[in-house]
Design a protein around this motif. Sequence first.
Motif, PDB file in Angstrom:
ATOM      1  N   LEU A  96       0.968  -5.539   2.791  1.00 18.18           N
ATOM      2  CA  LEU A  96      -0.395  -5.874   3.175  1.00 18.18           C
ATOM      3  C   LEU A  96      -0.465  -7.144   4.011  1.00 18.18           C
ATOM      4  O   LEU A  96      -1.545  -7.569   4.386  1.00 18.18           O
ATOM      5  CB  LEU A  96      -1.270  -6.034   1.924  1.00 18.18           C
ATOM      6  CG  LEU A  96      -1.539  -4.766   1.132  1.00 18.18           C
ATOM      7  CD1 LEU A  96      -2.418  -5.057  -0.050  1.00 18.18           C
ATOM      8  CD2 LEU A  96      -2.158  -3.700   1.998  1.00 18.18           C
ATOM      9  N   ASP A  97       0.665  -7.750   4.319  1.00 14.70           N
ATOM     10  CA  ASP A  97       0.649  -8.961   5.127  1.00 14.70           C
ATOM     11  C   ASP A  97       0.611  -8.593   6.615  1.00 14.70           C
ATOM     12  O   ASP A  97       0.484  -7.429   6.982  1.00 14.70           O
ATOM     13  CB  ASP A  97       1.857  -9.848   4.807  1.00 14.70           C
ATOM     14  CG  ASP A  97       3.184  -9.146   5.020  1.00 14.70           C
ATOM     15  OD1 ASP A  97       3.177  -7.989   5.477  1.00 14.70           O
ATOM     16  OD2 ASP A  97       4.229  -9.744   4.735  1.00 14.70           O
ATOM     17  N   LEU A 134      -5.974 -10.250  -1.192  1.00 15.03           N
ATOM     18  CA  LEU A 134      -6.945  -9.168  -1.120  1.00 15.03           C
ATOM     19  C   LEU A 134      -8.353  -9.582  -0.711  1.00 15.03           C
ATOM     20  O   LEU A 134      -9.116  -8.748  -0.228  1.00 15.03           O
ATOM     21  CB  LEU A 134      -7.031  -8.471  -2.488  1.00 15.03           C
ATOM     22  CG  LEU A 134      -5.817  -7.692  -2.929  1.00 15.03           C
ATOM     23  CD1 LEU A 134      -5.968  -7.260  -4.370  1.00 15.03           C
ATOM     24  CD2 LEU A 134      -5.614  -6.495  -2.035  1.00 15.03           C
ATOM     25  N   ARG A 171       0.860  -1.180   0.000  1.00 17.39           N
ATOM     26  CA  ARG A 171       0.000   0.000   0.000  1.00 17.39           C
ATOM     27  C   ARG A 171       0.897   1.231   0.000  1.00 17.39           C
ATOM     28  O   ARG A 171       1.808   1.335   0.825  1.00 17.39           O
ATOM     29  CB  ARG A 171      -0.890   0.010   1.229  1.00 17.39           C
ATOM     30  CG  ARG A 171      -1.784   1.234   1.347  1.00 17.39           C
ATOM     31  CD  ARG A 171      -2.497   1.272   2.674  1.00 17.39           C
ATOM     32  NE  ARG A 171      -2.913  -0.043   3.084  1.00 17.39           N
ATOM     33  CZ  ARG A 171      -4.172  -0.463   3.159  1.00 17.39           C
ATOM     34  NH1 ARG A 171      -5.127   0.364   2.903  1.00 17.39           N
ATOM     35  NH2 ARG A 171      -4.453  -1.679   3.541  1.00 17.39           N
ATOM     36  N   ASP A 198      -9.927 -11.030   1.682  1.00 21.82           N
ATOM     37  CA  ASP A 198     -10.433 -10.842   3.035  1.00 21.82           C
ATOM     38  C   ASP A 198     -10.303  -9.407   3.530  1.00 21.82           C
ATOM     39  O   ASP A 198     -10.719  -9.101   4.644  1.00 21.82           O
ATOM     40  CB  ASP A 198      -9.695 -11.782   4.000  1.00 21.82           C
ATOM     41  CG  ASP A 198      -9.940 -13.238   3.658  1.00 21.82           C
ATOM     42  OD1 ASP A 198     -11.039 -13.558   3.163  1.00 21.82           O
ATOM     43  OD2 ASP A 198      -9.025 -14.061   3.876  1.00 21.82           O
ATOM     44  N   MET A 199      -9.760  -8.529   2.732  1.00 17.95           N
ATOM     45  CA  MET A 199      -9.553  -7.147   3.153  1.00 17.95           C
ATOM     46  C   MET A 199     -10.823  -6.328   2.904  1.00 17.95           C
ATOM     47  O   MET A 199     -11.541  -6.566   1.939  1.00 17.95           O
ATOM     48  CB  MET A 199      -8.383  -6.535   2.400  1.00 17.95           C
ATOM     49  CG  MET A 199      -7.096  -7.306   2.603  1.00 17.95           C
ATOM     50  SD  MET A 199      -5.732  -6.425   1.955  1.00 17.95           S
ATOM     51  CE  MET A 199      -5.136  -5.743   3.455  1.00 17.95           C
ATOM     52  N   LYS A 216       3.359  -5.965   8.271  1.00 20.50           N
ATOM     53  CA  LYS A 216       3.253  -4.528   7.990  1.00 20.50           C
ATOM     54  C   LYS A 216       4.625  -3.874   7.862  1.00 20.50           C
ATOM     55  O   LYS A 216       4.897  -2.822   8.427  1.00 20.50           O
ATOM     56  CB  LYS A 216       2.444  -3.799   9.061  1.00 20.50           C
ATOM     57  CG  LYS A 216       1.044  -4.301   9.232  1.00 20.50           C
ATOM     58  CD  LYS A 216       0.187  -3.845   8.097  1.00 20.50           C
ATOM     59  CE  LYS A 216      -1.252  -4.266   8.337  1.00 20.50           C
ATOM     60  NZ  LYS A 216      -2.063  -4.177   7.171  1.00 20.50           N
TER      61      LYS A 216
END
Length: 185
Positions: A31-32, A118, A17, A120-121, A35
């Motif tokens: 995104l894991d 992505l 991100r 589950d985000m 961070k």
Amino acid sequence: MNLQGIVAVSGKPGLWRALSQNKTGFILESLDAQKTKLVANLSTAKLAALDEITIFGFNDDIKLTDVFVKMKTAANVPDSKTDGKKLREFFLEVAPDHDEEKVYASDMKKIVNWFHILKDMPLFNEAPVTEAPVAEEVDSSTDTAKPAVAVKKPVATTVPKAVTKQPAPKATAKPKATAKPRRAE
């Protein structure tokens, strides 16, 4: 699906991100679960924004976001480590117009891996960010509708370098000859 600000960095696994931009590049966060932070230098790293990625198609290129929408509705999404033939069969379901000669098994594995990161985000289920709609304001003094203009600031991809004024070079006088030229006799 709101994938704005999500990038893939060449040579780095996973998705990132974009948090902010500095003089030399972007500050990214993975995104894991860890961070981890990364400063991606624009001169050396290649960044690909997920909302701009397309897949080779026979007639037109297929947007990655469209493939993700079809993958979301698919009954069984394979793991990214499955066989290339099974991935090809799955891609024929979700992107039937993709060019099989140009889309490699490694590309399909990468897309399936991104989907699993992505899915589950919360941003994956958000509506995409579009231009701000024009709303109407009612002026109470005249009872007429005026369109309100929403201004969206563009995001700069490069930071301009500061311009410094160089002092003008000083004119140097030619040294005068101290000796008189000799006369020919």
